[in-house]
Structures are given as structure tokens and as C-alpha cells.
Enzyme design. Sequence first.
Site, PDB file in Angstrom:
ATOM      1  N   GLY A 328      98.964 -37.593 -16.216  1.00  0.00           N
ATOM      2  CA  GLY A 328      98.795 -36.763 -17.050  1.00  0.00           C
ATOM      3  C   GLY A 328      97.296 -36.748 -17.685  1.00  0.00           C
ATOM      4  O   GLY A 328      96.325 -37.568 -17.333  1.00  0.00           O
ATOM      5  N   VAL A 330      94.381 -37.690 -20.572  1.00  0.00           N
ATOM      6  CA  VAL A 330      94.177 -38.676 -21.651  1.00  0.00           C
ATOM      7  C   VAL A 330      93.243 -38.223 -22.668  1.00  0.00           C
ATOM      8  O   VAL A 330      92.338 -37.645 -22.096  1.00  0.00           O
ATOM      9  CB  VAL A 330      93.887 -39.997 -20.893  1.00  0.00           C
ATOM     10  CG1 VAL A 330      93.603 -41.123 -22.092  1.00  0.00           C
ATOM     11  CG2 VAL A 330      94.695 -40.611 -19.672  1.00  0.00           C
ATOM     12  N   LYS A 345      97.986 -40.747 -23.800  1.00  0.00           N
ATOM     13  CA  LYS A 345      98.334 -40.226 -22.784  1.00  0.00           C
ATOM     14  C   LYS A 345      99.438 -39.228 -22.687  1.00  0.00           C
ATOM     15  O   LYS A 345     100.443 -39.742 -23.280  1.00  0.00           O
ATOM     16  CB  LYS A 345      98.481 -41.316 -21.806  1.00  0.00           C
ATOM     17  CG  LYS A 345      98.629 -40.897 -20.211  1.00  0.00           C
ATOM     18  CD  LYS A 345      98.462 -42.028 -19.037  1.00  0.00           C
ATOM     19  CE  LYS A 345      98.007 -41.450 -17.836  1.00  0.00           C
ATOM     20  NZ  LYS A 345      97.267 -42.467 -17.094  1.00  0.00           N
ATOM     21  N   ASP A 441      99.559 -49.424  -8.889  1.00  0.00           N
ATOM     22  CA  ASP A 441      98.326 -48.359  -8.691  1.00  0.00           C
ATOM     23  C   ASP A 441      97.176 -49.128  -8.977  1.00  0.00           C
ATOM     24  O   ASP A 441      96.429 -48.488  -9.850  1.00  0.00           O
ATOM     25  CB  ASP A 441      98.743 -47.064  -9.420  1.00  0.00           C
ATOM     26  CG  ASP A 441      97.828 -45.968  -8.874  1.00  0.00           C
ATOM     27  OD1 ASP A 441      97.340 -45.981  -7.787  1.00  0.00           O
ATOM     28  OD2 ASP A 441      98.157 -44.906  -9.820  1.00  0.00           O
TER      29      ASP A 441
END
Length: 640
Positions: A328, A330, A345, A441
Amino acid sequence: MCVSKLTMMLVLLLVTKLVQITSNGLLQLTNETVQQTGHAFHTNPIVLTNTSSFSTTFVFAIRPVTSPASGHGMAFVISPTKAFPSATAGPYLGLFNITNNADPTNHVFAVELDIIQSSEFDDIDGNHVGIDINGLKSMEYASAGYYVNGFQFRNLSLKSGLPMQVWVDYDGGETQINVTLAPINANKPETPLLTLHQDLSQVLTNSSYVGFSSSTSATLIASHYVLGWSFQLNGKAQNLDASKLPKLPPLKRKRSMILLIVLPLLSLCLIIFVSLLVVCYIKKKRKFSEIVEDWEQNYGPHRFKYKDLYFATKGFKEKELLGSGGFGKVYKGTMPGSKIEVAVKKVSHDSQQGMREFIAEIVSIGHLRHRNLVSLLGYCRRKGELLLVYEFMPNGSLDKYLHNQPSITLNWMQRFKIIKGVALGLCYLHEEWEQVVIHRDIKASNVMLDSNFNGRLGDFGLARLYDHEVDPATTHVAGTLGYVAPETMRTGRATTKSDVFAFGAFLLEVGCGRRPIERGREDEILADWVYGLWKKGQIMKAMDQALGRDYNEEEAELVLRLGLLCSSSKAEERPSMRQVVQYLNREVLLPDLLSLMSSPSCFGFTFETNTEFDVTMSFPSSSGDGTHIPISESLLSKDR
Ligand SMILES: *[C@@H]1O[C@H](CO)[C@@H](O)[C@H](O)[C@H]1NC(C)=O
Ligand SMILES: *[C@@H]1O[C@H](CO)[C@@H](O)[C@H](O)[C@H]1NC(C)=O
Ligand SMILES: *[C@@H]1O[C@H](CO)[C@@H](O)[C@H](O)[C@H]1NC(C)=O
């Protein structure tokens, strides 16, 4: 004969059926009905001679019912009869009809108080007083009013609804009639309004009745009241004491005008005002609405108010946008009050399912404290939206300094410090915290730089949000192509070893200043390229050109070789993060790659999809070795 008070008249008057005497002694000649006549006469006749005089005074009031015109008038009457069966209402005032009007055999004397201008009787206006003999065409008339100081005329409105007093004086010797009008409480004016020379003995019969008559018409209605009356034959009529007169009923028409127009208008305004307030309130409520459930009470300090975040980020202004991607947008924010800088976020999500577990994890991850991790300060939940509040990292993410010809590049010392920091952070997640946390990630864009250019891992745990949108048994994690271990591609499972694989790609990325996969290059896969160079004994050729020769060769070679080792296609060949830390600190010597690593062809990737994709993965179990819940095989491509 003297009738001093209307209350006394109650017994004395012949009251025709339409006339009402109200409970407080008020004589109401007409009662707001159309085509009505009202008559009220003294029961006994007066006996008149050729020289008789009389004097009378009464207080009356005419209240209009219809508006703007109302009618008709009323009259003081001396007549040979008390009953007028064939008289007409309306302009005839209940005294005459079209055939007998002005007939000398009527023997009627009247003083009319007329509020309608009837042209057939040559009326001067709709507010006049007239002396009538046998008919309604007045012998003498004047607009209603009175004289002050003998000559100053002040007009009065007969239908004002206010009480007014009338004096009618007849001098039989002088054969003169004076009619005087005045508002109530005023003294009798010296100058009469009307004076007529007329011998009434020629008009009236010897035996006559005295009283009042009034009428309404089909469209014009008024209420006619007599409040008090006195009559004296051959003498002066007794004065009426205004204070002892009965009260008129309250002006209900006026009030109903208020009720009819002002009140509805006022209440309409009020309703509009209140509904505006309500709308504003609801809008504000909706603007700042959040979802808070009972179970969230436990997370007290981790729960942020949406309103605070809204103001912190200046209403999520584009200007405050730090970046978008991952899950999304930030935004930078400054918390009101504490002035602490945060990164907010905004993650959109649709499902409520699993939210409780997810928040629990978010909050437990919020308890992770390490100098190489970006702290999660808390969260806020709205409909379809989750907001995560992180520590603000003034220097942004690492990838900005590596790719796309950055204006600021990092020197080797800074890079090596960042690498070691990230390794420590990841080691903490894998081995030092009470649970194994798999980041899932790792990449340069998820490494944030604090004010001292320390590398800090961010964005862990978010993958869980997407987990719950499908089958609760399966979990989705966003991986970035080039960082996802080959076994994760096949099985969809994330392990500590798949994190190590991503860390290997990250090492090469920082060392070489290149993304793990770059489209359009001859050697698009970075790991394969470095591996090739290493095979030829030219591994240092892979170093980032931007560094020139300004780096510690020993450290640089260590980073590249460790990067290759971590990028091994076989999970079991990759070191653990603890070992990685030891290698980087040169506490343990990096083993010879040749003896360890499997065939070089294993570095390849065959996926020709987007660079970023979602792959279903599991969340870390509490056991240390990374065994995982079974998950679905699907490779979902998500819009992000
Ligand atoms: C007026 O008087 C008549 C006859 O007494 C009666 O039928 C009628 O209801 C009255 N109207 C009002 C408005 O009082
Ligand atoms: C008018 O009144 C007179 C006397 O009361 C009566 O004789 C006559 O019939 C009336 N005329 C009409 C048209 O009602
Ligand atoms: C009073 O007299 C003046 C002048 O004739 C007139 O314009 C006005 O309408 C009168 N007012 C009333 C209440 O009759």
C-alpha cells in the site's frame, strides 16, 4: 329606562336564536357563520313623544374572520319591531331587503358601523359610520375616526378588533342627532363625528324597540361584539366603566397566523439546522470512523486513533507520500501532541476474516525490538483499510541509493555496515526471538536507513493480511521475483532458508549495484552472471562500477561469494543466518564454494512473469526449523 351593563341585558334582551351571550357576558351578534344576521333588542319598547330626546352609548368590537376583506357591519337600531324575518344579510345588515330598502314605512333609525364599501348605497369607503333613516343609503356619514382638541381628526379602523365606544345623542327640541366615536378608554370627544338635523318623531313610531343588528355575507365574515350598553330616554346615558366590561376572546386568528406561518417556518429552519448538524456530525463520524472490537482492548497502546493519523499525515496528502508499493501507500506523519515522526502505511483489505489473528501477530511483531528492525508502533483499523504505524526512517529505503543513477551513492563502508546490520536483524528474527519469524520479502527496497545510515529491515509480517483472504489454511506472501527461492516457487512454502536465499540476492544487489533480474540485459540474472565471473576467477569484475576501486577487496569478495553461497538452488547448501553473521564478522572462514555448491545451472529462473508476484506461503510456525502448514499450489498474481 336604563340598561347599564350588558350582563344585565342578558335577561332583558330578546336574543334571537343566532345571538350568543358568552359566559363572561359578552354579546356576540354573529358567530363566524356565512350569510348570517344577528339581532339583539331590549325586550320592552320605549315610548316616544314629539319632543322626546334620548341618549345612548355602547362599546363594540368587530373582529374580521375572512381576510383581507371581512364583513359586513353592524348597527345601533331603533325600530317598530324586534324581528326582521324577511331582511337580508350582507350589505342590508339584517335590517332591510332589496324591496323595502329606503321605504318610509319602515320607521327605522340606525347608526351603521360599516366595514364594506357598498356602491349601491353610495358608501364612501370600507370603514365608515353613517346615520340611516329607513334605508342603508346614509343621510350623514364619515370615515371612522374622532376629533381631538375639537378639530384634529384621528381615524380609527372599525375592524381592528379593538373595542371602541359610540355615543348617539338625540335632542328632540333641537331635532339634532350627534354621533360620536372614540377608542376605548378615551373621553367622549367634544366634537361629534356626525351631526344630522332630523326630526325623529317624523320617522319613528310612538312605540319602538332599541337594540343592535349585524350581518355577514357568503364570503365576508366578521364577529360582531357588544361589550356594554346604556340607554336613557330624556336624559344622559349612564357612563360605561371600561374596567368592568367583559373581555374579548383572545385573538386566535392572529395567533393562528403566527402558528400557521411563523411557527412552521421556524420549525423548518430548526429542522434544516438540526439536519445540517446531524449531516456534519455523521460526515465527521464517517470520516474518522474506525472498527474497534472488544478483543482489541488488549492491544491498548498499539491501537491508534484514525483521527490522530489523519491529522498526523495532513489528511493523507499526496505531499506526505513517502512511497507506494508493497502492500500500500506509505505516508509521512507527525503525531499530534507528541510530535513523533512516523510512517503510516495504508493497506487496503476486504476481509474481516482472520483479522483478529492478524492483528495479534502484528501486535506481537510490534514487540520485536532490534536496532536493525523498523519498529512497528501500532495500527488502526477501518472498514476495508488497515493502517500500520512505523518508526519514521529519515533516509528512506536502500534501493534509492543503488539503482537508476542515484544522486547519492553509498561508499563501501556504508554498504558493508548496512549488510551486517540487515544480517543481524534477520538473524534476530530467525533465531533470537521467542518465535521464528520469517520475513518473506527481503530486498533492498525493504531495507530502510535510519539517520546514521544503519540498515533496518522493515515490512515484515504484512503477508499475513493476504493470507486470510483465501482459505485460512493457505497463506499468501508477496515475493519479488529474483528473491524467491526455487523451492518456494515449487512448494509455495517460505522458510528461514528461503529468507537466506533472498538475503543472498540482496548481498549481490548491494555489492554489484544491480537488481537480481534486469530485463533486456544479456545476462539478465545477476546470480548467474556473478557465478560465471567467479568460475572464470574474475568475481571482482562484478563489483558496482559506482564504487570505482574504492572498497576493501577482502570484504567485497566475501560479500559476493557469500551472496553466491546463499543463492544456491539447494536450500540445504545455504548457510543459516547465524553462520552468515559469523562469516561477515570473519569469525569463521567462508568455505570453498566449489566443494559446497551444486551445479551452476541451478541458478536459473524460468518464470517469465511480472517481476513481482504473490506466491502462497505459510506463516512461520513456532518450531525453529521452518516446517510449515500445507498450503495451496496457486500462484496468484495480484494488483499492487
Ligand atoms: C353559530 O351559531 C349557529 C346557530 O346557533 C350554530 O349552528 C353554529 O355552529 C355556530 N357556529 C360557530 C362557529 O360557533
Ligand atoms: C322585504 O321585506 C318586506 C317587509 O318585511 C316583505 O314584505 C317583502 O316580501 C320582502 N321582500 C323580499 C324580496 O324578501
Ligand atoms: C387614516 O386616514 C388616512 C388618510 O385619509 C388613510 O390614508 C389611512 O388609511 C387611514 N387609516 C385607517 C386605519 O383607516
